[in-house]
Design a protein around this motif. Structure first.
Motif, PDB file in Angstrom:
ATOM      1  N   HIS A  95     -13.226 -52.300  79.472  1.00 30.51           N
ATOM      2  CA  HIS A  95     -12.956 -51.846  78.097  1.00 30.51           C
ATOM      3  C   HIS A  95     -11.702 -50.998  77.947  1.00 30.51           C
ATOM      4  O   HIS A  95     -11.305 -50.696  76.829  1.00 30.51           O
ATOM      5  CB  HIS A  95     -14.183 -51.165  77.486  1.00 30.51           C
ATOM      6  N   ASN A  96     -11.082 -50.574  79.036  1.00 38.78           N
ATOM      7  CA  ASN A  96      -9.752 -49.957  78.914  1.00 38.78           C
ATOM      8  C   ASN A  96      -9.003 -50.124  80.239  1.00 38.78           C
ATOM      9  O   ASN A  96      -9.612 -50.498  81.258  1.00 38.78           O
ATOM     10  CB  ASN A  96      -9.845 -48.497  78.447  1.00 38.78           C
TER      11      ASN A  96
ATOM     12  N   PRO B  43     -16.148 -58.104  77.407  1.00 36.36           N
ATOM     13  CA  PRO B  43     -16.288 -58.333  75.965  1.00 36.36           C
ATOM     14  C   PRO B  43     -16.417 -59.805  75.577  1.00 36.36           C
ATOM     15  O   PRO B  43     -15.793 -60.676  76.193  1.00 36.36           O
ATOM     16  CB  PRO B  43     -14.973 -57.756  75.401  1.00 36.36           C
TER      17      PRO B  43
ATOM     18  N   SER C 208     -16.242 -51.991  84.218  1.00 36.36           N
ATOM     19  CA  SER C 208     -16.072 -52.447  82.837  1.00 36.36           C
ATOM     20  C   SER C 208     -14.615 -52.827  82.580  1.00 36.36           C
ATOM     21  O   SER C 208     -13.716 -52.391  83.307  1.00 36.36           O
ATOM     22  CB  SER C 208     -16.498 -51.318  81.879  1.00 36.36           C
TER      23      SER C 208
ATOM     24  N   ILE D  64     -18.411 -51.865  74.043  1.00 35.42           N
ATOM     25  CA  ILE D  64     -18.786 -51.666  75.452  1.00 35.42           C
ATOM     26  C   ILE D  64     -18.867 -50.161  75.738  1.00 35.42           C
ATOM     27  O   ILE D  64     -19.842 -49.672  76.304  1.00 35.42           O
ATOM     28  CB  ILE D  64     -17.753 -52.317  76.403  1.00 35.42           C
ATOM     29  N   ARG D  65     -17.808 -49.442  75.297  1.00 38.03           N
ATOM     30  CA  ARG D  65     -17.728 -47.994  75.575  1.00 38.03           C
ATOM     31  C   ARG D  65     -18.894 -47.245  74.910  1.00 38.03           C
ATOM     32  O   ARG D  65     -19.548 -46.412  75.528  1.00 38.03           O
ATOM     33  CB  ARG D  65     -16.388 -47.467  75.050  1.00 38.03           C
TER      34      ARG D  65
ATOM     35  N   LEU E  76     -14.177 -53.871  72.631  1.00 41.13           N
ATOM     36  CA  LEU E  76     -13.951 -52.919  73.723  1.00 41.13           C
ATOM     37  C   LEU E  76     -14.664 -51.595  73.416  1.00 41.13           C
ATOM     38  O   LEU E  76     -15.293 -50.990  74.289  1.00 41.13           O
ATOM     39  CB  LEU E  76     -12.446 -52.697  73.923  1.00 41.13           C
ATOM     40  N   ASP E  77     -14.581 -51.195  72.137  1.00 42.12           N
ATOM     41  CA  ASP E  77     -15.261 -49.957  71.744  1.00 42.12           C
ATOM     42  C   ASP E  77     -16.779 -50.097  71.864  1.00 42.12           C
ATOM     43  O   ASP E  77     -17.480 -49.141  72.203  1.00 42.12           O
ATOM     44  CB  ASP E  77     -14.893 -49.588  70.290  1.00 42.12           C
TER      45      ASP E  77
END
Lengths: 352, 242
Positions: free
Chosen positions: B179-180, B212, B177, B228-229, B225-226
């Motif tokens: 996302h971070n 994203p 991913s 995805i998480r 991003l959040d």
């Protein structure tokens, strides 16, 4: 070059001709009546060091051909009518990306699933482009097994010369019929790869990256690509006309037929000539570009009889060539029906 | 002074056309960095998909081909067979790889083609304006599922990576991913693994990247991003699948 005589089907002859021309990549999907071609490639392509892939679909097959051509191989795929319909998107991409490729259509009856009998009803699809966009393929229509073999080799030369898809348009009769032919030896696959193809994808070592694409989003870019294609088509129309003319000097009636239909028409012509009837014949070999210049016989009063295994597709090209300057008749059957020698003779006598 | 960080040679110094917060820019860069690190730029051939990444070749500085929508793995198969000495990879979105191109994907994997696949899963058709993708989550609103994806009407999110893992021809599949930053680093190492596998002739390798798409999700980049998480990785768990 050493020649030998072999007995072979039209489908196999096209494969053999391709191998002699240095074809080193083939991808296809089974469909009747062209199965001898894919089987021949599966058996003999490995002997020359080339790549054979039985694809999961016609879509995959034509896109494999696209990829292999982009990588510099001499490529071929084959199918029959419904399968060729499935390949149309890929053919359009091949034309747009200016990749050389040879595509064989051993036509069967349509529309839809149709049947597996010989037909000539894909002429429009072949000669008008078939897929989306303003493009053409060179289309060659062999009438016997030897010519199928010879034109397979011609097709590869033309595809490379013009960076264009070339279609060999045969029918189930031609594909499955056996005849003795003279053949050359096969070329080793490695000998043809990458010859004078600076555009090929091979890794960008020592040069700028090469891109194979047909996408042209910037304003005016796609029009420029199209103009370039049109320029190429103009050259091809001037230089790559192929046809056979018989008795055009004195003909009162000129038969016009291609492929298998031309063989039957020729038999009818021979019988009519024996009866003293002044019959001639034009057999277009290049279906695109269409041999318009063939339609100017010495006898200005000649009438034309177009004979097809369809309900009149090449007929429209003959109409364009004649432009109303001569009488024109048509005899055609389709869906497995084939105009016989007798039907042709009767039709000619009706016109005379 | 020693230079310790710079633009990868495999990436042109140009701005991309991607929307703010889009994951493609990061994914392109990861691919470019790995190709540089492995020293394979001059023998790499990339296949650009139909979708937002169609002009990836305007950003990557190595040989590339377009492919028709869904056919990237057919094109890649042929290029790799013709040129086994080159490194060939596809870069495909979820619609390309898991809807219109499912057949090519499954059969290239099943043949065990020695290829690398970078699979961008953003749960939506981005280029055409945000329609339902095969990977769209249940309940997710798109322009063609205005009331949210309904399992009865639209079926379930397609877990193509798990499906492919069943095939004996497949060597390596990992889902990562963007996302971070920690996950981005994991994504990079998975992409490296997928390219190394090809160099070592180990067969079909695929990295699925949850990426994203703020524009089509109707969220800002941070919220994306959040999302995805909090949502996407529940349906598509991260980690090594095969």
């Amino acid at each position: 070059m050493l020649k030998k005589k072999i007995l072979i089907t039209g489908n196999e002859a096209i494969a053999e001709g391709a191998l002699a021309a240095g074809c080193n990549f083939y991808a296809g999907y089974p469909i009747t009546p062209q199965n001898e071609l894919i089987a021949y490639m599966a058996k003999y392509m490995p002997e020359t060091g080339g790549v054979f892939i039985q694809a999961e679909s016609e879509l995959a097959a034509i896109n494999m051909v696209y990829g292999a051509s982009a990588a510099g191989a001499r490529v071929m795929t084959s199918s029959s009518s419904p399968g060729i319909s499935l390949k149309q998107e890929g053919i359009s991409y091949i034309a747009g990306a200016e990749l050389p490729a040879v595509i064989v259509n051993i036509m069967r009856g349509g529309p839809g699933l149709g049947n597996i009998a010989p037909a000539q009803s894909d002429y429009f699809q072949a000669t008008r482009g078939g897929g989306h966009g303003d493009y053409h393929m060179i289309v060659l229509g062999p009438a016997c097994v030897q010519e199928a073999y010879d034109l397979a080799q011609t097709s590869f030369a033309l595809a490379d010369k013009y960076r264009i898809p070339v279609m060999i348009l045969g029918d189930g009769f031609l594909g499955q019929m056996m005849e003795p032919i003279l053949v050359n030896s096969k070329s080793p696959a490695s000998s043809r790869q990458n010859e004078q193809k600076p555009w090929v994808l091979s890794g960008c070592k020592g040069r700028k990256p090469n891109i194979i694409k047909s996408f042209a989003l910037a304003e005016g870019a796609l029009e420029q690509l199209n103009l370039k294609l049109q320029q190429k088509y103009k050259v091809i129309k001037n230089k790559e006309i192929r046809f056979e003319g018989l008795f055009l000097d004195d003909a009162k009636i000129v038969l016009v037929a291609y492929g298998t239909m031309a063989r039957i028409a020729k038999s009818a012509l021979n019988r009519l000539r024996l009866e003293g009837k002044k019959i001639g014949m034009i057999r277009p070999i290049s279906l695109w570009p269409f041999p318009q210049k063939a339609f100017c016989p010495r006898n200005k009063k000649a009438k034309y009889l177009v004979i097809e295994m369809s309900y009149g597709q090449m007929l429209e090209d003959v109409q364009l060539a004649l432009n109303g300057k001569a009488g024109l008749e048509f005899l055609g059957r389709s869906g497995g029906g084939i105009p016989s020698e007798e039907e042709i003779i009767n039709k000619v006598k009706e016109i005379l | 002074m020693e230079k310790i960080f710079c633009r990868p040679e495999s990436l042109y110094d140009v701005p991309t056309h991607y929307c703010p917060g889009c994951g493609h820019g990061i994914a392109h860069r990861l691919v470019a960095e790995i190709i540089d690190q492995l020293g394979i730029r001059e023998k790499t051939i990339g296949i650009a998909p139909v979708g937002c990444a169609v002009i990836a070749y305007d950003y990557w500085k190595f040989d590339c081909s377009e492919a028709a929508h869904g056919r990237a793995l057919a094109v890649a198969t042929a290029i790799k067979r013709v040129r086994p000495q080159n490194i060939v990879f596809t870069y495909q979105g979820d619609g390309d790889l898991a809807a219109i191109g499912t057949n090519e994907t499954i059969h290239a994997a099943n043949r065990g083609e020695n290829l690398t696949v970078v699979f961008i899963n953003n749960a939506v058709y981005g280029m055409t304006g945000g329609q339902m993708a095969p990977t769209t989550l249940l309940g997710q609103k798109t322009s063609t599922t205005p009331s949210g994806r309904d399992r009865v009407k639209h079926g379930y999110p397609l877990k193509i990576s798990e499906m492919l893992a069943l095939l004996p021809g497949v060597n390596y599949i990992e889902r990562v991913s963007l996302h971070n930053p920690q996950e981005v680093l994991k994504a990079k190492s998975a992409i490296r693994q997928a390219f190394e596998n090809q160099i070592n002739n180990m067969g079909f390798s695929l990295v699925e990247i949850l990426s994203p798409c703020p524009t089509c999700w109707g969220l800002n980049p941070k919220e994306s991003l959040d999302w995805i998480r909090d949502h996407m990785q529940k349906e598509f768990p991260l980690g090594r699948i095969k």
